[in-house]
Motif scaffolding. Structure first.
Motif, short mmCIF file in Angstrom:
data_model
loop_
_atom_site.label_atom_id
_atom_site.label_comp_id
_atom_site.label_asym_id
_atom_site.label_seq_id
_atom_site.Cartn_x
_atom_site.Cartn_y
_atom_site.Cartn_z
N GLY A 165 1.09 -1.38 -0.09
CA GLY A 165 0.01 -0.40 -0.53
C GLY A 165 0.60 1.21 -0.04
N ASP A 166 1.75 1.47 0.83
CA ASP A 166 2.45 2.10 0.72
C ASP A 166 3.55 2.15 -1.31
N LEU A 167 4.13 1.66 -0.95
CA LEU A 167 4.60 2.08 -2.72
C LEU A 167 3.35 2.68 -3.70
N ALA A 168 1.77 2.00 -3.14
CA ALA A 168 1.25 2.83 -4.24
C ALA A 168 0.78 3.87 -4.58
N THR A 169 0.79 4.28 -2.89
CA THR A 169 0.62 5.90 -2.60
C THR A 169 1.83 6.92 -2.81
N ILE A 170 2.92 6.06 -2.57
CA ILE A 170 4.50 7.04 -3.27
C ILE A 170 4.41 7.54 -4.13
N CYS A 171 3.97 7.21 -5.65
CA CYS A 171 4.00 7.59 -6.80
C CYS A 171 2.43 7.43 -7.64
N THR A 172 2.48 7.93 -8.86
CA THR A 172 1.39 8.31 -9.35
C THR A 172 2.28 7.30 -11.01
N THR A 173 1.07 6.23 -11.21
CA THR A 173 1.39 5.24 -11.25
C THR A 173 0.16 5.36 -12.80
N SER A 174 -0.47 6.16 -13.34
CA SER A 174 -0.79 6.64 -14.48
C SER A 174 0.09 6.69 -15.49
N VAL A 175 0.98 6.98 -14.98
CA VAL A 175 2.09 7.38 -16.48
C VAL A 175 2.92 6.88 -16.34
N THR A 176 3.79 6.55 -17.35
CA THR A 176 5.04 5.72 -17.63
C THR A 176 6.03 7.06 -17.84
N PRO A 177 7.46 7.02 -17.10
CA PRO A 177 7.16 5.41 -16.32
C PRO A 177 6.74 6.27 -14.85
N PRO A 178 6.27 5.43 -13.74
CA PRO A 178 6.21 6.34 -13.21
C PRO A 178 6.16 7.56 -12.23
N VAL A 179 5.55 8.02 -11.96
CA VAL A 179 6.33 9.34 -11.17
C VAL A 179 5.87 9.96 -9.54
N ASN A 180 6.60 10.08 -8.76
CA ASN A 180 6.09 11.12 -7.54
C ASN A 180 6.94 12.31 -7.65
N PRO A 181 5.19 13.20 -6.94
CA PRO A 181 5.32 14.51 -7.29
C PRO A 181 6.58 14.85 -6.30
N SER A 182 7.32 14.25 -5.14
CA SER A 182 8.40 14.93 -4.11
C SER A 182 9.63 14.51 -4.65
N GLY A 183 9.57 13.46 -5.85
CA GLY A 183 10.76 13.52 -6.12
C GLY A 183 11.25 12.67 -6.05
N ALA A 184 10.67 11.44 -5.18
CA ALA A 184 11.84 10.35 -4.85
C ALA A 184 11.25 8.88 -5.47
N GLN A 185 11.96 8.14 -5.60
CA GLN A 185 12.09 6.77 -6.21
C GLN A 185 11.03 6.06 -6.24
N CYS A 186 10.51 5.48 -7.24
CA CYS A 186 9.10 4.22 -7.59
C CYS A 186 9.22 3.70 -7.73
N TYR A 187 8.69 2.47 -6.91
CA TYR A 187 9.00 0.87 -6.80
C TYR A 187 7.79 0.12 -7.86
N SER A 188 8.06 -0.59 -8.24
CA SER A 188 6.74 -1.92 -8.56
C SER A 188 6.77 -2.97 -7.56
N SER A 189 5.46 -3.42 -7.44
CA SER A 189 5.71 -4.56 -6.42
C SER A 189 5.84 -5.06 -7.36
N SER A 190 5.79 -5.46 -8.39
CA SER A 190 6.27 -6.62 -9.59
C SER A 190 7.55 -6.85 -9.21
N ASN A 191 8.83 -6.01 -8.92
CA ASN A 191 9.65 -7.03 -8.78
C ASN A 191 11.06 -6.48 -7.59
N SER A 192 9.65 -5.69 -6.22
CA SER A 192 10.35 -4.99 -5.03
C SER A 192 9.86 -6.57 -3.56
#
Length: 367
Positions: A174-201
């Motif tokens: 759930g924390d991964l999902a709230t960190i990043c905006t996944t509606s764009v490619t690649p995912p973007v975090n408005p705060s500039g933090a690194q985004c991760y996907s639960s499919s390889n994390s």
């Protein structure tokens, strides 16, 4: 000389990938998880070994690349059941062979030397760091000797930034999902933090591990006795690994715990057993394995000796009995039973059973 070794699933043809089994359980409650394990085999093209070098009957063997470690070689040599996945606790689990963490059963970017001079044999291994300083490095040493009917070896291993991975909890997913905006490619975090996907994390516990071990075997007539002991100390890493670091197989460590061992964890591993030649074609193998963990929990759980925390003191005991019949030089059949039971701290997280009995029968053809 060189060696390239790969592992694959014969049912699917896919490369063996233990860490993928963990990723597939990301976000699931413990009671709903399917089988998943950490391992040194994580979908690499050459997961077993990938090295090249030189070998001389007088000077020894020197190789560079991805190696099975000296400690793992020792476990395979002195385990009464030859590190069997079906019947051996130290074969199925890479804790002993990996010096505390199974991902270190095999090491990339390493150099390895083994040599034998008369009755004395010794070895050395060093893993180079992908970073500056001593972070991620490993060193191992082995010395031993052969005598009439017997063999004994002593081992030392030090691994910095050892990694033990685990599936992400539902909260972490759930924390991964709230960190990043996944509606764009690649995912973007408005705060500039690194985004991760639960499919390889994955989540990971990081430690600096130090191992001392002694192993021995003795053969008399048709009976081979063997056993060993390891003392493994886990400490917080001198160089913490930040989240976003990569582990084997290219998996991302989205959550890292660098403070799991504010109190030092000590794991002691004991084993002993025998191989009896009942006839030229039939062997009986039996072995006993024992883990003993100290209490390294902190706070209200400090000094605990129950199953309320994985940091409490605890034990694990295993017994195996196997019959192996050779039909021909390269063809044999086997039948055996493997019991294991956990208590107190080592029973923490076992939802359904704290003991199991597994019986296995099979045939094997060696090419």
């Amino acid at each position: 000389m060189f060696r390239l070794e790969t592992f694959f699933n014969p049912q699917s043809g896919n490369l063996s990938d233990a860490l993928k089994s963990q990723v597939l359980n990301n976000g699931r409650a413990l009671s709903a998880q399917t089988t998943n394990v950490d391992s040194s085999v994580a979908g690499q093209l050459f997961a077993g070994a990938a090295y090249a070098g030189f070998s001389s009957p007088t000077v020894g063997t020197f190789t560079f690349g991805r190696h099975v470690t000296l400690l793992a070689d020792g476990v395979a040599k002195y385990d009464p059941l030859a590190a069997s996945n079906a019947f051996s606790l130290i074969g199925f689990s890479g804790t002993a062979a990996g010096g505390g963490d199974t991902e270190d059963r095999r090491l990339d970017q390493s150099v390895k030397y083994t040599g034998k001079y008369g009755p004395v044999h010794f070895g050395a291994l060093y893993q180079f760091s992908g970073a500056s300083g001593s972070a991620n490095t490993a060193v191992q040493a082995q010395i031993g000797g052969d005598f009439a009917g017997g063999s004994v070896d002593g081992y030392y291993a030090k691994k910095r930034d050892a990694i033990a991975t685990a599936p992400l909890s539902a909260t972490q997913v759930g924390d991964l999902a709230t960190i990043c905006t996944t509606s764009v490619t690649p995912p973007v975090n408005p705060s500039g933090a690194q985004c991760y996907s639960s499919s390889n994390s994955l989540a990971a516990t990081i430690s600096d591990n130090t191992t001392y071990g002694v192993m021995a075997a003795y053969t008399v007539g048709t009976v081979r006795l063997s056993g060993g002991y390891e003392h493994i100390a886990f400490n917080n890493p001198d160089t913490p690994l930040e989240k976003g670091s990569l582990t084997i197989g290219g998996y991302v460590l989205a959550f890292t715990n660098n403070a799991a061992f504010n109190n030092q964890k000590i794991l002691q591993v004991f084993w002993a057993g025998a191989k009896f030649g009942l006839s030229p074609s039939l062997d009986l193998l039996a072995a006993f394995y024992h883990y003993k963990q100290n209490s390294f929990a902190t706070g209200a759980k400090a000094g605990c000796s129950d199953n309320s925390s994985g940091g409490c003191s605890g034990t694990e005991d295993s017994f195996s009995v196997v019959l192996d019949y050779r039909f021909a030089k390269r063809f044999d059949g086997y039948f055996g039973t493997f019991y294991t039971g956990v208590k107190d701290g080592l029973a923490n997280g076992f939802v359904f059973n704290t003991s199991t009995v597994s019986t296995t029968a099979g045939i094997r053809f060696k090419f």
